[in-house]
Design a protein around this motif. Structure first.
Motif, mmCIF file in Angstrom:
data_model
loop_
_atom_site.group_PDB
_atom_site.id
_atom_site.type_symbol
_atom_site.label_atom_id
_atom_site.label_comp_id
_atom_site.label_asym_id
_atom_site.label_seq_id
_atom_site.Cartn_x
_atom_site.Cartn_y
_atom_site.Cartn_z
ATOM 1 N N GLU A 16 0.942 -1.028 0.047
ATOM 2 C CA GLU A 16 -0.067 -0.095 0.015
ATOM 3 C C GLU A 16 0.996 1.379 0.021
ATOM 4 N N GLU A 17 1.837 1.331 0.876
ATOM 5 C CA GLU A 17 2.891 2.443 0.913
ATOM 6 C C GLU A 17 3.490 2.701 -0.524
ATOM 7 N N GLU A 18 3.960 1.566 -1.170
ATOM 8 C CA GLU A 18 4.538 1.739 -2.239
ATOM 9 C C GLU A 18 3.773 2.146 -3.447
ATOM 10 N N TYR A 19 2.654 1.712 -3.416
ATOM 11 C CA TYR A 19 1.425 2.058 -4.241
ATOM 12 C C TYR A 19 1.097 3.553 -4.337
ATOM 13 N N ALA A 20 1.109 4.023 -2.889
ATOM 14 C CA ALA A 20 0.742 5.205 -2.693
ATOM 15 C C ALA A 20 1.737 6.202 -3.131
ATOM 16 N N LYS A 21 2.959 5.872 -2.959
ATOM 17 C CA LYS A 21 4.122 6.671 -3.699
ATOM 18 C C LYS A 21 4.156 6.883 -4.760
ATOM 19 N N ASN A 22 4.160 5.519 -5.589
ATOM 20 C CA ASN A 22 3.880 5.653 -6.972
ATOM 21 C C ASN A 22 2.786 6.455 -7.647
ATOM 22 N N LEU A 23 1.474 6.450 -7.047
ATOM 23 C CA LEU A 23 0.329 7.329 -7.367
ATOM 24 C C LEU A 23 0.677 8.753 -7.290
ATOM 25 N N GLY A 24 1.446 8.977 -6.126
ATOM 26 C CA GLY A 24 1.593 10.306 -5.738
ATOM 27 C C GLY A 24 2.671 10.895 -6.955
ATOM 28 N N THR A 25 3.642 10.089 -7.167
ATOM 29 C CA THR A 25 4.541 10.581 -8.044
ATOM 30 C C THR A 25 3.886 10.682 -9.409
ATOM 31 N N LEU A 26 2.875 9.713 -9.910
ATOM 32 C CA LEU A 26 2.467 9.932 -11.089
ATOM 33 C C LEU A 26 1.574 11.312 -11.202
ATOM 34 N N SER A 27 0.874 11.537 -9.905
ATOM 35 C CA SER A 27 -0.003 12.697 -10.033
ATOM 36 C C SER A 27 0.751 13.827 -10.107
ATOM 37 N N HIS A 28 2.025 14.043 -9.933
ATOM 38 C CA HIS A 28 2.897 15.319 -9.898
ATOM 39 C C HIS A 28 3.616 15.297 -11.469
ATOM 40 N N ASN A 29 3.447 14.253 -12.227
ATOM 41 C CA ASN A 29 3.919 14.165 -13.463
ATOM 42 C C ASN A 29 3.924 15.608 -14.268
ATOM 43 N N SER A 30 5.043 15.940 -14.797
ATOM 44 C CA SER A 30 4.933 17.502 -15.437
ATOM 45 C C SER A 30 4.763 17.169 -16.828
ATOM 46 N N LEU A 31 4.627 16.182 -17.463
ATOM 47 C CA LEU A 31 4.459 15.901 -18.882
ATOM 48 C C LEU A 31 3.103 16.529 -19.518
ATOM 49 N N THR A 32 2.049 16.533 -18.484
ATOM 50 C CA THR A 32 0.759 17.109 -18.844
ATOM 51 C C THR A 32 0.636 18.569 -18.538
ATOM 52 N N ALA A 33 1.593 19.293 -17.836
ATOM 53 C CA ALA A 33 1.472 20.625 -17.499
ATOM 54 C C ALA A 33 1.240 21.495 -18.521
ATOM 55 N N GLN A 34 1.762 21.093 -19.808
ATOM 56 C CA GLN A 34 1.802 22.058 -20.804
ATOM 57 C C GLN A 34 0.585 22.171 -21.737
ATOM 58 N N GLU A 35 -0.466 21.103 -21.343
ATOM 59 C CA GLU A 35 -1.540 21.021 -22.181
ATOM 60 C C GLU A 35 -2.501 22.090 -21.891
ATOM 61 N N GLU A 36 -3.142 22.759 -22.978
ATOM 62 C CA GLU A 36 -4.189 23.731 -22.779
ATOM 63 C C GLU A 36 -5.355 23.237 -23.466
ATOM 64 N N GLY A 37 -6.270 24.191 -23.000
ATOM 65 C CA GLY A 37 -7.729 23.783 -23.579
ATOM 66 C C GLY A 37 -8.662 22.870 -22.841
ATOM 67 N N SER A 38 -9.397 21.851 -23.838
ATOM 68 C CA SER A 38 -10.116 20.971 -23.134
ATOM 69 C C SER A 38 -9.193 19.698 -22.498
ATOM 70 N N LEU A 39 -8.165 19.602 -23.308
ATOM 71 C CA LEU A 39 -7.257 18.428 -22.835
ATOM 72 C C LEU A 39 -6.661 18.667 -21.505
ATOM 73 N N GLY A 40 -6.289 19.920 -21.487
ATOM 74 C CA GLY A 40 -5.718 20.332 -20.170
ATOM 75 C C GLY A 40 -6.748 20.308 -18.899
ATOM 76 N N GLU A 41 -7.757 20.817 -19.349
ATOM 77 C CA GLU A 41 -9.015 20.886 -18.437
ATOM 78 C C GLU A 41 -9.183 19.078 -17.871
ATOM 79 N N ALA A 42 -9.307 18.345 -18.712
ATOM 80 C CA ALA A 42 -9.573 16.872 -18.631
ATOM 81 C C ALA A 42 -8.308 16.382 -17.564
#
Length: 113
Positions: A16-42
């Motif tokens: 559970e701790e490892e899974y939480a850590k990996n989900l947290g890392t994924l939620s902070h992924n900056s790859l989608t930060a530059q998305e704009e418009g409806s894709l960014g909103e999604a």
């Protein structure tokens, strides 16, 4: 059995701790930060949901530790102490029984003579 249960719960906490850590890392992924418009909103709620899910799994692992693992370990330690006390008590009773049996044999011998 207690050891097996404890090992199982510890492994689940680790997962559970490892899974939480990996989900947290994924939620902070900056790859989608530059998305704009409806894709960014999604992507914004998707990332937020990942962070929320990571928090839920981390809380679950904490609860497992506090409400299951600790009481189980406490029970195990108390059980071991109680078993030691019982073993000592049984040893004492066995000594008394042996002594009384020897006394009975001696008394029987005296009566026979």
């Amino acid at each position: 059995m207690q050891k097996g249960m404890s090992d199982f719960v510890q492994e689940r906490i680790k997962i559970e701790e490892e899974y939480a850590k990996n989900l947290g890392t994924l939620s902070h992924n900056s790859l989608t930060a530059q998305e704009e418009g409806s894709l960014g909103e999604a992507w914004t709620p998707v990332k937020k949901n990942l962070g929320d899910e990571a928090e839920v799994h981390l809380k679950f692992s904490t609860n497992l530790h506090r409400e299951v693992e600790k009481p189980l370990m406490s029970f195990h330690e108390n059980f071991k102490k109680d078993m030691r006390k019982s073993d000592h008590h049984i040893t004492d009773i066995h000594k008394q029984l042996t002594s009384l049996y020897a006394l009975v044999e001696k008394t029987q011998k005296v009566l026979t003579e």
